[in-house]
Design a protein around this motif. Structure first.
Motif, PDB file in Angstrom:
ATOM      1  N   SER A 163      -7.397  -4.041  -6.970  1.00 27.49           N
ATOM      2  CA  SER A 163      -6.383  -2.722  -6.801  1.00 27.49           C
ATOM      3  C   SER A 163      -6.530  -2.271  -5.759  1.00 27.49           C
ATOM      4  CB  SER A 163      -6.564  -2.148  -8.328  1.00 27.49           C
ATOM      5  OG  SER A 163      -5.337  -1.326  -8.205  1.00 27.49           O
ATOM      6  N   GLU A 164      -7.174  -1.996  -5.235  1.00 29.85           N
ATOM      7  CA  GLU A 164      -7.384  -1.033  -4.054  1.00 29.85           C
ATOM      8  C   GLU A 164      -7.093  -1.630  -3.161  1.00 29.85           C
ATOM      9  OE1 GLU A 164     -11.224   1.008  -3.841  1.00 29.85           O
ATOM     10  OE2 GLU A 164     -11.065   2.116  -6.161  1.00 29.85           O
ATOM     11  N   PHE A 165      -7.742  -3.028  -2.710  1.00 31.14           N
ATOM     12  CA  PHE A 165      -7.939  -3.460  -1.592  1.00 31.14           C
ATOM     13  C   PHE A 165      -5.830  -3.668  -1.287  1.00 31.14           C
ATOM     14  CE2 PHE A 165      -6.476  -8.738   0.068  1.00 31.14           C
ATOM     15  CZ  PHE A 165      -7.570  -8.028   1.055  1.00 31.14           C
ATOM     16  N   LEU A 166      -5.152  -4.568  -2.186  1.00 33.16           N
ATOM     17  CA  LEU A 166      -3.348  -4.144  -2.641  1.00 33.16           C
ATOM     18  C   LEU A 166      -3.070  -3.814  -2.288  1.00 33.16           C
ATOM     19  CD1 LEU A 166      -3.451  -6.930  -6.007  1.00 33.16           C
ATOM     20  CD2 LEU A 166      -3.677  -7.745  -3.673  1.00 33.16           C
ATOM     21  N   ALA A 167      -3.086  -2.495  -3.023  1.00 34.57           N
ATOM     22  CA  ALA A 167      -2.471  -1.489  -2.381  1.00 34.57           C
ATOM     23  C   ALA A 167      -2.849  -0.343  -0.957  1.00 34.57           C
ATOM     24  CB  ALA A 167      -3.375  -0.067  -3.245  1.00 34.57           C
ATOM     25  N   SER A 168      -3.754  -1.116  -0.975  1.00 31.73           N
ATOM     26  CA  SER A 168      -3.911  -0.999   1.308  1.00 31.73           C
ATOM     27  C   SER A 168      -3.242  -1.581   2.108  1.00 31.73           C
ATOM     28  CB  SER A 168      -5.884  -1.055   0.976  1.00 31.73           C
ATOM     29  OG  SER A 168      -6.308   0.428   0.632  1.00 31.73           O
ATOM     30  N   ILE A 169      -3.166  -2.814   1.813  1.00 32.25           N
ATOM     31  CA  ILE A 169      -2.990  -3.862   2.347  1.00 32.25           C
ATOM     32  C   ILE A 169      -1.610  -3.008   2.872  1.00 32.25           C
ATOM     33  CG2 ILE A 169      -1.919  -5.972   3.103  1.00 32.25           C
ATOM     34  CD1 ILE A 169      -4.029  -7.298   0.959  1.00 32.25           C
ATOM     35  N   PRO A 170      -0.869  -3.523   4.982  1.00 25.41           N
ATOM     36  CA  PRO A 170       0.690  -2.809   5.477  1.00 25.41           C
ATOM     37  C   PRO A 170       1.223  -3.598   4.116  1.00 25.41           C
ATOM     38  CG  PRO A 170      -1.162  -2.654   6.859  1.00 25.41           C
ATOM     39  CD  PRO A 170      -1.799  -3.663   5.249  1.00 25.41           C
ATOM     40  N   ALA A 171       2.098  -4.022   3.218  1.00 24.97           N
ATOM     41  CA  ALA A 171       3.282  -4.647   2.463  1.00 24.97           C
ATOM     42  C   ALA A 171       4.916  -4.363   2.572  1.00 24.97           C
ATOM     43  CB  ALA A 171       2.976  -4.282   1.547  1.00 24.97           C
ATOM     44  N   ILE A 172       4.566  -2.718   2.936  1.00 23.12           N
ATOM     45  CA  ILE A 172       6.602  -2.980   3.020  1.00 23.12           C
ATOM     46  C   ILE A 172       6.403  -2.538   4.696  1.00 23.12           C
ATOM     47  CG2 ILE A 172       6.508  -1.831   0.408  1.00 23.12           C
ATOM     48  CD1 ILE A 172       6.786   1.214   2.050  1.00 23.12           C
ATOM     49  N   GLN A 173       8.481  -2.763   5.137  1.00 22.83           N
ATOM     50  CA  GLN A 173       9.123  -2.141   6.428  1.00 22.83           C
ATOM     51  C   GLN A 173       8.818  -0.247   6.150  1.00 22.83           C
ATOM     52  OE1 GLN A 173      12.467  -5.090   6.435  1.00 22.83           O
ATOM     53  NE2 GLN A 173      12.953  -2.831   6.233  1.00 22.83           N
ATOM     54  N   PRO A 174       7.834   0.584   7.364  1.00 24.69           N
ATOM     55  CA  PRO A 174       7.873   1.073   8.159  1.00 24.69           C
ATOM     56  C   PRO A 174       9.650   2.116   7.903  1.00 24.69           C
ATOM     57  CG  PRO A 174       7.724   0.179   9.748  1.00 24.69           C
ATOM     58  CD  PRO A 174       8.051  -0.446   8.846  1.00 24.69           C
ATOM     59  N   THR A 212      15.934  10.068  11.798  1.00 24.17           N
ATOM     60  CA  THR A 212      15.221   9.197  10.081  1.00 24.17           C
ATOM     61  C   THR A 212      13.433   8.840   9.939  1.00 24.17           C
ATOM     62  OG1 THR A 212      16.872   7.439  10.965  1.00 24.17           O
ATOM     63  CG2 THR A 212      15.614   6.323   9.844  1.00 24.17           C
ATOM     64  N   PRO A 213      13.815   8.654   8.475  1.00 28.41           N
ATOM     65  CA  PRO A 213      12.387   8.811   8.177  1.00 28.41           C
ATOM     66  C   PRO A 213      11.106   7.342   8.310  1.00 28.41           C
ATOM     67  CG  PRO A 213      13.647   9.250   6.093  1.00 28.41           C
ATOM     68  CD  PRO A 213      14.740   8.595   7.045  1.00 28.41           C
ATOM     69  N   VAL A 214       9.844   7.729   8.383  1.00 26.27           N
ATOM     70  CA  VAL A 214       9.206   6.248   8.645  1.00 26.27           C
ATOM     71  C   VAL A 214       7.915   6.617   7.600  1.00 26.27           C
ATOM     72  CG1 VAL A 214       7.341   5.850  10.132  1.00 26.27           C
ATOM     73  CG2 VAL A 214       9.668   6.734  11.057  1.00 26.27           C
ATOM     74  N   TYR A 215       8.091   5.904   6.621  1.00 29.21           N
ATOM     75  CA  TYR A 215       6.892   5.627   5.784  1.00 29.21           C
ATOM     76  C   TYR A 215       5.285   4.668   5.918  1.00 29.21           C
ATOM     77  CZ  TYR A 215      11.490   6.895   3.513  1.00 29.21           C
ATOM     78  OH  TYR A 215      12.520   7.439   2.937  1.00 29.21           O
ATOM     79  N   ALA A 216       4.786   5.982   5.468  1.00 27.70           N
ATOM     80  CA  ALA A 216       3.654   4.793   5.257  1.00 27.70           C
ATOM     81  C   ALA A 216       3.661   3.368   4.677  1.00 27.70           C
ATOM     82  CB  ALA A 216       2.163   5.690   4.453  1.00 27.70           C
ATOM     83  N   THR A 217       2.664   1.712   5.280  1.00 35.32           N
ATOM     84  CA  THR A 217       3.652   0.644   4.439  1.00 35.32           C
ATOM     85  C   THR A 217       2.283   0.310   3.182  1.00 35.32           C
ATOM     86  OG1 THR A 217       2.254  -0.045   6.628  1.00 35.32           O
ATOM     87  CG2 THR A 217       4.669   0.141   6.370  1.00 35.32           C
ATOM     88  N   GLY A 218       1.063   1.492   3.663  1.00 40.74           N
ATOM     89  CA  GLY A 218       0.278   1.401   2.588  1.00 40.74           C
ATOM     90  C   GLY A 218      -1.333   2.155   2.555  1.00 40.74           C
ATOM     91  N   ASP A 219      -1.861   1.925   1.348  1.00 45.43           N
ATOM     92  CA  ASP A 219      -2.405   3.303   1.081  1.00 45.43           C
ATOM     93  C   ASP A 219      -2.798   3.408   2.444  1.00 45.43           C
ATOM     94  OD1 ASP A 219      -1.351   3.397  -1.131  1.00 45.43           O
ATOM     95  OD2 ASP A 219      -2.721   3.066  -2.466  1.00 45.43           O
ATOM     96  N   GLY A 220      -4.499   5.134   2.764  1.00 47.41           N
ATOM     97  CA  GLY A 220      -4.920   4.883   3.981  1.00 47.41           C
ATOM     98  C   GLY A 220      -5.232   5.927   4.308  1.00 47.41           C
ATOM     99  N   GLU A 221      -5.748   6.696   5.171  1.00 49.43           N
ATOM    100  CA  GLU A 221      -6.197   7.951   5.907  1.00 49.43           C
ATOM    101  C   GLU A 221      -6.138   7.737   7.005  1.00 49.43           C
ATOM    102  OE1 GLU A 221      -9.959  10.217   6.760  1.00 49.43           O
ATOM    103  OE2 GLU A 221     -10.492   8.666   5.561  1.00 49.43           O
TER     104      GLU A 221
END
Length: 323
Positions: A163-174, A212-221
């Motif tokens: 679950s943590e791995f899937l949430a961390s992988i960049p998976a959306i447009q920024p 324009t807003p820029v979003y994180a594409t995955g969980d991280g630091e």
């Protein structure tokens, strides 16, 4: 009145009266007592063999009830074994397959107990075999439940890691689709806007208005938020773990700080035109273990099949990049 008894004396050829001496009386008494005692013992043995006493009847009823309870217990063991077999099959063929874990060997699941005879204390009784077999089944099931419990603990940890791995992988447009002007440039060989020569473009450029807003594409630091990297201007780097790092360059401003934990979809900054840039846009890169990958392969988290196909088409055009 006691009868007078006589005996024939061959010496005198006459009948003589039997005199009942004390010794005679003692012998007669011992004979009667012995007869009575032997008769009593015989009657007791017959009664003990063929007639149950109230206590024996009670104990026999308790023994019959115990046999019934053991039979019911073994039937329940059968039910538990069926359920446990189903759990073991699901564990090996479904859960462990999903999380790419090796199945538990049957030799481990069905392993017995070594060493001395564990059931020696149960021997020597009328129903020793029944009691021993039931105790043995209970021990085997207990061990199988323990092994299965440990397996589920491992599966839970694997699921947590997955679950943590899937949430961390960049998976959306920024940058959200509705905020995009167009896909300015994709990954690959492109014309450099400054030198007009062909140069490999290691990311994707999203053309959008400043702010324009820029979003994180995955969980991280967040590990960097500065303008010290050549050409990137103000940029952010996020370490997602598992070897993944994403870069968001040419920003106008930040919405995070270094060391901050972010979730996929969190607002981290705003599109700008800082650094080596020909116009307001976001330059976005995905790194895995130091290798720069094509970001288009990571937009499976929010795009439909049609949108994804259109994005690939636009990103494949050999146009001029914005940086």
């Amino acid at each position: 009145m006691a009868k007078v008894k006589y005996y024939y004396d061959p010496k005198t050829l006459s009948y003589r009266k039997i005199e009942k001496t004390p010794a005679y009386r003692l012998r007669r008494s011992l004979f009667y007592l012995t007869s009575i005692l032997l008769t009593s013992v015989l009657l007791y043995m017959v009664a003990d063999s063929f007639i149950d006493s109230p206590k024996e009847k009670r104990l026999r009823r308790e023994l019959d009830n115990m046999k019934i309870q053991y039979t019911i217990l073994n039937e329940r063991f059968d039910q538990v074994s069926d359920v446990l077999d189903d759990l073991q099959e699901r564990d090996d063929n479904i859960y462990r397959t999903i999380f790419e874990a090796e199945p538990i060997p049957n030799s481990v699941r069905q392993a017995g107990f070594g060493g001395a005879n564990r059931y020696r204390k149960l021997e020597g009784f009328e129903n020793s075999e029944l009691i021993k077999s039931t105790a043995s089944r209970l021990d085997r099931i207990t061990k199988q439940v323990y092994v299965q419990s440990k397996s589920f603990d491992e599966i839970v940890e694997l699921a947590k890691d997955k679950s943590e791995f899937l949430a961390s992988i960049p998976a959306i447009q920024p940058v959200a689709n509705e905020d995009l002007k167009r896909m300015a440039s994709g990954y690959g060989w492109r014309t450099d806007p400054f030198t007009k020569t062909r140069k490999f473009h290691h990311g994707m450029d999203f053309s959008a208005e400043t702010g324009t807003p820029v979003y994180a594409t995955g969980d991280g630091e967040v590990i960097r938020a500065d303008s010290k990297s050549s050409g990137f201007g103000r940029h952010i780097r996020i370490d997602h773990g598992y070897g993944y790092i994403t870069i968001y360059a040419h920003l106008n401003d930040y919405n995070i700080r270094v060391g901050q934990k972010v979730k996929r979809g969190d607002l981290i900054g705003f599109v700008g035109n800082t650094g080596r840039s020909r116009g307001p846009h976001l330059h976005y890169e995905v790194h895995l273990n130091g290798e720069r990958l094509n970001p288009v392969n990571f937009y499976y988290g929010e795009l439909t099949a049609e949108e994804f196909s259109r994005l690939i088409e636009m990103a494949s055009q050999t146009n001029q990049s914005f940086d």
